[in-house]
Design a protein around this motif. Structure first.
Motif, short mmCIF file in Angstrom:
data_model
loop_
_atom_site.label_atom_id
_atom_site.label_comp_id
_atom_site.label_asym_id
_atom_site.label_seq_id
_atom_site.Cartn_x
_atom_site.Cartn_y
_atom_site.Cartn_z
N GLU A 143 0.68 -1.26 0.03
CA GLU A 143 0.00 -0.07 0.13
C GLU A 143 0.70 1.23 0.14
OE1 GLU A 143 -3.37 2.13 2.74
OE2 GLU A 143 -2.55 0.24 3.35
N ASP A 144 1.90 1.31 0.74
CA ASP A 144 2.69 2.38 0.99
C ASP A 144 3.97 2.73 -0.33
OD1 ASP A 144 4.37 0.56 1.69
OD2 ASP A 144 4.90 0.98 3.54
N GLY A 145 3.75 1.81 -1.29
CA GLY A 145 4.55 1.77 -2.38
C GLY A 145 3.94 2.14 -3.76
N VAL A 146 2.44 2.44 -3.71
CA VAL A 146 1.84 2.88 -4.66
C VAL A 146 1.86 4.10 -5.31
CG1 VAL A 146 -0.44 3.28 -5.63
CG2 VAL A 146 -0.19 1.39 -3.87
N GLY A 147 2.30 5.23 -4.22
CA GLY A 147 2.62 6.52 -4.70
C GLY A 147 4.06 6.63 -5.32
N LYS A 148 4.84 5.72 -5.04
CA LYS A 148 6.20 5.64 -5.65
C LYS A 148 6.32 5.10 -6.97
CE LYS A 148 11.17 4.09 -5.28
NZ LYS A 148 11.98 3.23 -4.42
N LEU A 149 5.18 4.00 -7.07
CA LEU A 149 4.91 3.38 -8.41
C LEU A 149 4.44 4.45 -9.50
CD1 LEU A 149 4.97 0.42 -9.92
CD2 LEU A 149 2.41 0.33 -9.18
N LEU A 150 3.55 5.08 -8.90
CA LEU A 150 2.56 5.97 -9.79
C LEU A 150 3.30 7.09 -10.46
CD1 LEU A 150 -1.13 5.40 -8.56
CD2 LEU A 150 0.05 4.09 -10.38
N LEU A 173 2.88 1.51 -15.26
CA LEU A 173 1.97 0.69 -15.78
C LEU A 173 2.04 0.02 -17.14
CD1 LEU A 173 -1.40 2.41 -14.75
CD2 LEU A 173 -0.22 0.59 -13.57
N ALA A 174 3.28 0.62 -17.89
CA ALA A 174 3.54 0.04 -19.02
C ALA A 174 3.75 -1.49 -18.79
CB ALA A 174 4.49 0.58 -19.94
N ALA A 175 4.44 -1.97 -18.02
CA ALA A 175 4.61 -3.50 -17.98
C ALA A 175 3.39 -4.27 -17.28
CB ALA A 175 5.81 -3.70 -17.01
N CYS A 176 2.36 -3.62 -16.92
CA CYS A 176 1.23 -4.10 -16.31
C CYS A 176 0.13 -4.88 -17.54
CB CYS A 176 0.64 -3.38 -15.35
SG CYS A 176 -0.76 -3.78 -14.41
N ASP A 177 -0.12 -6.11 -17.43
CA ASP A 177 -1.01 -6.58 -18.41
C ASP A 177 -2.37 -6.52 -17.64
OD1 ASP A 177 0.54 -7.64 -20.72
OD2 ASP A 177 1.61 -8.61 -19.15
N LEU A 199 -7.94 2.00 -7.03
CA LEU A 199 -8.59 1.85 -8.30
C LEU A 199 -8.50 3.03 -9.13
CD1 LEU A 199 -9.93 0.09 -10.68
CD2 LEU A 199 -12.00 0.30 -9.17
N VAL A 200 -9.09 4.17 -8.55
CA VAL A 200 -9.35 5.44 -9.14
C VAL A 200 -7.72 5.94 -9.49
CG1 VAL A 200 -10.19 7.71 -8.83
CG2 VAL A 200 -11.53 6.07 -8.12
N ASP A 201 -6.91 5.97 -8.47
CA ASP A 201 -5.55 6.59 -8.65
C ASP A 201 -4.81 5.77 -9.99
OD1 ASP A 201 -5.84 8.13 -6.41
OD2 ASP A 201 -4.82 6.83 -5.23
N VAL A 202 -5.04 4.35 -10.03
CA VAL A 202 -4.34 3.76 -11.10
C VAL A 202 -5.21 3.87 -12.24
CG1 VAL A 202 -3.93 1.30 -12.00
CG2 VAL A 202 -3.51 1.99 -9.43
N ALA A 203 -6.45 3.84 -12.37
CA ALA A 203 -7.29 4.12 -13.62
C ALA A 203 -6.84 5.53 -14.26
CB ALA A 203 -8.67 4.20 -13.37
N THR A 204 -6.90 6.72 -13.29
CA THR A 204 -6.28 8.08 -13.61
C THR A 204 -4.83 8.01 -14.28
OG1 THR A 204 -7.84 8.98 -11.73
CG2 THR A 204 -6.43 10.50 -12.72
N HIS A 205 -4.07 7.26 -13.56
CA HIS A 205 -2.65 7.19 -14.07
C HIS A 205 -2.82 6.82 -15.41
CE1 HIS A 205 1.72 7.38 -13.85
NE2 HIS A 205 1.73 6.16 -14.23
N GLY A 206 -3.35 5.63 -15.60
CA GLY A 206 -3.53 4.95 -17.04
C GLY A 206 -4.24 5.95 -17.90
N GLU A 207 -5.16 6.75 -17.66
CA GLU A 207 -5.71 7.68 -18.59
C GLU A 207 -4.74 8.80 -18.81
OE1 GLU A 207 -10.31 6.94 -17.23
OE2 GLU A 207 -9.20 8.61 -16.41
N ASP A 208 -3.99 9.14 -17.92
CA ASP A 208 -3.13 10.36 -18.21
C ASP A 208 -2.09 9.84 -18.84
OD1 ASP A 208 -4.80 11.84 -16.40
OD2 ASP A 208 -3.65 11.78 -14.85
N THR A 209 -1.47 8.82 -18.97
CA THR A 209 -0.07 8.36 -19.83
C THR A 209 -0.51 7.28 -21.12
OG1 THR A 209 -0.08 6.00 -18.21
CG2 THR A 209 1.31 8.13 -17.42
N GLY A 210 -1.76 7.04 -21.21
CA GLY A 210 -2.11 6.28 -22.19
C GLY A 210 -1.85 4.64 -22.03
N TYR A 211 -1.37 4.41 -20.79
CA TYR A 211 -1.14 3.01 -20.53
C TYR A 211 -2.35 2.47 -19.50
CZ TYR A 211 3.64 3.93 -22.12
OH TYR A 211 4.68 4.44 -22.74
N GLU A 212 -3.53 2.24 -20.14
CA GLU A 212 -4.71 1.80 -19.43
C GLU A 212 -4.64 0.38 -19.59
OE1 GLU A 212 -6.46 4.40 -22.36
OE2 GLU A 212 -8.19 5.11 -20.95
N VAL A 213 -4.92 -0.26 -18.36
CA VAL A 213 -4.94 -1.69 -18.21
C VAL A 213 -6.32 -2.16 -17.78
CG1 VAL A 213 -2.57 -1.65 -17.71
CG2 VAL A 213 -4.11 -1.41 -15.88
#
Length: 704
Positions: free
Chosen positions: A543-550, A556-560, A581-595
């Motif tokens: 959980e505390d590593g999500v911020g660093k990941l995003l 998310l390019a490596a995430c299928d 979920l919202v954070d990851v979906a937003t990141h995907g929309e912003d970067t083009g790496y939607e999963v």
């Protein structure tokens, strides 16, 4: 075996050597340098010399040396530190006629080198040998042994006299040699033995040179080895002499077929003990090893796995077939000597890059008959049959170690590979677990996969062992992924059940006491309807590593596919999972790496929180994804979760969550596109109208 005159044009890839000379004031630094460069003692020298260059022909290795003189004054400490950090080797001086300068080595200079993290060979040089008091003669070994035991970075010690021209050239020869042919990677001074990585490299070289695969180097094979490494053959008397030296010290080092592996290793240890490190280094470098005793980068086909962020690398069918064969070869318990020998012989076939991967069974039997003096082929077949029946279809840890015994180390001993695959109760790897580990390593570090395939004897072009997959954005357009290995990021709050999900993929029992705070992986095959099999890699994101990941645009390019796990009995766990979920979906929309995304309701054996159904229905409908998938690790009820994850990854255009901001953005783009279309149509009508008017006007003028 080797001749002392053998040289290497560019040992270790070095084109020049930079040696920094430092030490106490008045210890003879400048006089040492001038005498070495001019072959004469200087009458007057400046306090600090400019950089001095010894030409490449000065020493046999033909690598030029630049010598840097330094000041020992306090105000020049900053410059000294800078020069030391740039050094390839350090010559540290003391004056033989001033014992206090010798004491300063261990009290001042050597500790300072450590503080500056100068990790290069150190040559300790006693200057002004001609001025030493004759009445206080002490051997250099007696004086220096305690210091060398305390400071292992000291490569060698020597005493010299610039005035009397005693051992001046040797000082910089030893310094250059310590850089080009370092002791550290090869030999452990404490145990007086070859280091493990050196042994592994020499074992691989021995196997490659054992052309007839009989476990010994014959006279002809020994001569071929000599020519390859040193460009000159051995005389028959020299071969006899080499084997005699080995046999006198190590009886098992020679047998009736030639030099054994034990004898080969003994010879190299002997060369090193006698100071002939260049011999072993020449051998290693001829077979492609660098100063870290790993294959040089130029031998690894890095261009074969260059890729975009949303592409992955997988093993080819050829590589998988090779690994299946290797698994069978090394799946041999110690009670099955016949199969062990077969593994060794067949492995050598691969190592020597013969046309076929496996020796024929008849060839194996005939060799075995000869070695073991068995009376008949039928008896050999019977023993072989019994041996094969001893296979337990798993690789025990010792067998895995044996498999990688020609690599620098086992690549799976540390994270992230350690404990990532399914193992048996005795710690063994099944074939699926073995292939999963290779697929996992290829996904994360394809260079390491190719390198280790070469170490264990992959017979073909290394670049044929891997392939780059299609970009995921193309997969989305085609609405189908062709990948065989899928990586799934597992998100969720603490205590949600992420680790239990990973453990269940590996068939490990439920453990509700385990709390994981570090990122970890699990990898295994997943059987799909129709008999197809895919490899699934689960990557647990704390959980505390999500911020660093995003924070990384391409994270998310490596995430299928992404999975969001929550404790179905805890409303706060659900809320945190939906936030992620919202954070990851937003990141995907912003970067083009939607999963594709799935929600997993873990701990289904517990009562759900009161509004679970309403909340999950609302989120699923709002974001356009499936309803949460209930599972219970405790009850072993996983609701085909791994198949469903793989299906989502196989269809990268589906199950993609849409945030409110993302919807607004898409509506805006649609509106803009529609407006542009209307403008384009209007412009086209105007152009057509103008053209019609011009035609009408032209006709009117003509008729007038």
């Amino acid at each position: 075996m080797a001749k002392a005159s053998a040289t290497n044009a560019t040992p270790g890839g070095k084109t020049r050597v930079r040696i920094v000379v430092c030490g106490g004031k008045g210890t003879g630094k400048s006089s040492l340098i001038v005498t070495a460069a001019t072959d004469s003692f200087p009458a007057n020298v400046p306090p600090v010399l400019p950089p001095t260059r010894l030409p490449e022909e000065f020493y046999p290795d033909r690598v030029p040396i630049t010598i840097i003189d330094t000041s020992s004054s306090t105000e020049d400490r900053g410059r000294l530190s800078e020069e030391l950090r740039r050094a390839d080797a350090v010559v540290l001086t003391y004056a033989c006629d001033r014992p206090e300068t010798l004491e300063e080595l261990s009290e001042l200079w050597l500790p300072e080198l450590r503080q500056l993290e100068v990790k290069v060979p150190v040559i300790v040089v006693g200057c002004k040998l001609d001025l030493r008091d004759e009445s206080h003669q002490v051997s250099l070994e007696t004086v220096m042994m305690p210091i060398m035991q305390q400071f292992r970075e000291i490569e060698t010690c020597i005493e010299c006299s610039a005035l009397k021209q005693i051992q001046i050239p040797e000082v910089f020869y030893y310094a250059q040699k310590a850089v080009l042919h370092p002791t550290g990677p090869l030999f452990d001074q404490e145990t007086q033995a070859l280091k493990p990585r050196c042994v592994r490299a020499l074992k691989r070289i021995f196997i490659l040179c054992d052309h007839d695969r009989d476990g010994s180097l014959s006279d002809a094979e020994l001569n071929d080895f000599q020519v390859k490494c040193f460009n000159s053959p051995l005389q028959p008397s020299e071969i006899v002499g080499v084997k005699r030296v080995v046999q006198e010290k190590l009886r098992e080092g020679v047998n009736d077929r030639g030099l054994t592996l034990a004898g080969f290793l003994f010879l190299h240890a002997l060369f090193i003990e006698k100071g002939r490190l260049e011999t072993t280094w020449t051998v290693l470098r001829k077979f492609g090893y660098n100063n870290d005793i790993k294959l040089a980068d130029e031998l690894i086909p890095h261009s074969s796995f260059k890729r975009a962020p949303d592409q992955s690398v997988e093993l080819t069918n050829e590589a998988v077939d090779f690994l299946k064969g290797i698994f069978e070869l090394f799946d041999s318990d110690s009670v099955c000597p016949g199969l062990c020998l077969g593994a060794y012989l067949t492995f050598n076939c691969a190592a020597n890059e013969v046309s076929s991967l496996f020796c024929t069974i008849n060839a194996f039997i005939m060799i075995w008959l000869e070695i073991n003096c068995l009376p008949s082929i039928s008896l050999a077949y019977k023993i072989l049959t019994v041996s094969v029946s001893c296979q337990d279809n798993t690789l025990r840890p010792t067998e895995v170690d044996d498999l990688f015994s020609t690599a620098p180390e086992c690549p799976w001993d540390e994270a992230p590979y350690k404990d990532a695959a399914e193992i048996t109760a005795l710690g063994g790897l099944s074939l699926d677990g073995f292939l999963s580990q290779w697929a996992f390593m290829t996904l994360l570090d394809p260079a390491s996969t190719v390198e280790n395939l070469i170490y264990i004897g992959y017979p073909g072009d290394p670049s044929s062992a891997v392939r780059v997959t299609r970009r995921r954005r193309i997969d989305r357009k085609k609405q189908q992924s062709e990948r065989n290995v899928f990586q799934c990021f597992v998100f969720g709050p603490k205590n949600a059940g992420k680790s239990a999900l990973l453990n269940s993929l590996l068939g490990r029992p439920f453990n509700d006491n385990r709390l994981t705070t570090d990122e970890r992986y699990a990898v295994h095959f997943v059987n799909q309807p129709g008999g197809t099999r895919k490899i699934l890699v689960l990557r647990e994101i704390p959980e505390d590593g999500v911020g660093k990941l995003l924070s990384n645009k391409d994270s998310l390019a490596a995430c299928d596919v992404a999975v969001f796990v929550h404790d179905s009995s805890d409303e706060s766990s659900w809320k945190k999972a939906t936030e992620l979920l919202v954070d990851v979906a937003t990141h995907g929309e912003d970067t083009g790496y939607e999963v594709p995304c799935l929600i997993v309701a873990a701990k289904d054996d517990l009562d759900s929180f009161p509004t679970a159904i309403q909340d999950s229905t609302r989120v699923s409908q709002d974001m356009g994804i499936e309803a949460p998938i209930p599972i219970s690790s405790k009850l072993g009820d996983f609701n085909n979760i791994f198949r469903r994850i793989v299906v989502a990854a196989e269809h990268p255009h589906l199950s993609i969550p849409e945030t409110e901001a993302g919807r607004t953005r898409k509506q805006y783009h649609r509106l803009i596109n529609r407006s542009l279309m209307f403008v384009s149509v209007g412009a086209a009508v105007a152009i057509v109208g103008l053209a019609a008017y011009r035609v009408y006007a032209a006709r009117k003028n003509t008729s007038g």
